[in-house]
Design a protein around this motif. Sequence first.
Motif, PDB file in Angstrom:
ATOM      1  N   ALA A  39     -62.528 -83.229  31.241  1.00  0.00           N
ATOM      2  CA  ALA A  39     -63.492 -83.431  32.337  1.00  0.00           C
ATOM      3  C   ALA A  39     -62.718 -84.216  33.351  1.00  0.00           C
ATOM      4  O   ALA A  39     -63.027 -84.024  34.417  1.00  0.00           O
ATOM      5  N   SER A  54     -66.932 -78.917  25.834  1.00  0.00           N
ATOM      6  CA  SER A  54     -65.798 -79.590  26.290  1.00  0.00           C
ATOM      7  C   SER A  54     -64.997 -78.804  27.267  1.00  0.00           C
ATOM      8  O   SER A  54     -64.711 -79.196  28.475  1.00  0.00           O
ATOM      9  N   ASP A  88     -64.449 -87.152  28.649  1.00  0.00           N
ATOM     10  CA  ASP A  88     -63.486 -86.027  27.892  1.00  0.00           C
ATOM     11  C   ASP A  88     -62.387 -86.123  28.616  1.00  0.00           C
ATOM     12  O   ASP A  88     -62.459 -86.067  29.950  1.00  0.00           O
ATOM     13  N   ASP A 126     -68.733 -87.105  29.069  1.00  0.00           N
ATOM     14  CA  ASP A 126     -68.352 -87.756  30.485  1.00  0.00           C
ATOM     15  C   ASP A 126     -66.954 -88.350  30.543  1.00  0.00           C
ATOM     16  O   ASP A 126     -66.238 -88.922  31.454  1.00  0.00           O
ATOM     17  N   VAL A 147     -66.955 -77.065  36.515  1.00  0.00           N
ATOM     18  CA  VAL A 147     -68.162 -77.292  35.907  1.00  0.00           C
ATOM     19  C   VAL A 147     -69.391 -76.723  37.087  1.00  0.00           C
ATOM     20  O   VAL A 147     -70.212 -76.197  36.776  1.00  0.00           O
ATOM     21  N   ARG A 201     -64.257 -80.960  37.047  1.00  0.00           N
ATOM     22  CA  ARG A 201     -65.586 -81.318  37.708  1.00  0.00           C
ATOM     23  C   ARG A 201     -66.098 -80.114  38.460  1.00  0.00           C
ATOM     24  O   ARG A 201     -67.069 -79.801  38.316  1.00  0.00           O
ATOM     25  N   ALA A 206     -70.510 -81.526  27.326  1.00  0.00           N
ATOM     26  CA  ALA A 206     -69.271 -82.284  27.477  1.00  0.00           C
ATOM     27  C   ALA A 206     -69.751 -83.498  27.402  1.00  0.00           C
ATOM     28  O   ALA A 206     -70.701 -83.860  28.022  1.00  0.00           O
ATOM     29  N   THR A 216     -76.176 -77.581  31.966  1.00  0.00           N
ATOM     30  CA  THR A 216     -75.410 -78.239  31.573  1.00  0.00           C
ATOM     31  C   THR A 216     -75.408 -79.669  30.996  1.00  0.00           C
ATOM     32  O   THR A 216     -76.250 -80.302  31.763  1.00  0.00           O
ATOM     33  N   TRP A 239     -74.301 -83.505  30.057  1.00  0.00           N
ATOM     34  CA  TRP A 239     -73.479 -84.447  29.889  1.00  0.00           C
ATOM     35  C   TRP A 239     -73.547 -85.520  29.057  1.00  0.00           C
ATOM     36  O   TRP A 239     -74.727 -86.379  29.204  1.00  0.00           O
TER      37      TRP A 239
END
Length: 318
Positions: A267, A126, A264, A262, A276, A273, A260, A289, A291
Amino acid sequence: MIEITHRHVQSTSGLRMHIAEAGSGPLVLLLHGFPECWYSWRHQLVALAEAGYHAVAPDQRGYARTGGPARVEDCTILHLVGDVVGLIDALGEDRAVVAGHDWGAPVAWATAQLRPDRVRGVIGLSVPHRRRSSRPPVAALREQLGDGFYMVYFQQPDVPEAELDRDRAATFRRLLYAASGDAPGLVPIVPEGGGFLDVCPEPEELPGWLTEDDIAAFVREYEPSGFTGPLNWYRNLDRNWELTAAWHRAPITPPALFIAGDRDLVAAAPGARESVASMSDVVPDLRGTVWLPGCGHWTQQERPDEVNRAMIDFIGSL
């Protein structure tokens, strides 16, 4: 059938910590977020044990059955990293894979940054690792998002815990739903004169991943300590910024994974973004990563099978 067992251990940091654990083998620590406890990792504890690992989910400092010091200044990021390293020591290990969700993610990232010698791998759920900012965070958040932003609202003494402790079942039910991928989308800006739960609607029905028994479990776990300890983590945001000056832009060198949803709210936050996308600049061994489509903030609870698979694949590659 693998069972989750419970005990207290004395961390070498000086904190007596409640842990839930399952399995045997290489150590994997699972660090919960806010407002959670060991129970948020219930699905991962068994899956990791079945995969051949010793999975351990502590109640962190100030939370649930661990509880701990009442002073705000005793819940800094240095204390929290010390608790993790002290727990590794107390469990008789030299190193561990450290995974963290929500507030547990910054603790996991910081443990890997400050003590890479003790971390085989780090998994953030997250919350991505963010570079240390150039100015204290509370003033920046207030300027960018206003006094109603929940992290600013939580700076007040007594008021937030009075709200959240008033009816803990309602608190968990409303917040766990509101920040999930099943809700319309949480904008965590407290209305003027209102409270945090005003932005968390009462669900007409619970999403499939959350039951009344789950809510009752969180209520039961919070009975010993309530919300003051968890909220004190937020009250150290500026102090943490001061204390981590020596690690400004220091890289995180252990192998890493980020997971995480998408949907969240983290995010969706400004710059998230981009954080990340650029994380490999400061986490050079970021190996992936992940999603999760349609998933909200409660990553490992909303999508346990996908999270378990990603974690086990990553840990097995180390």
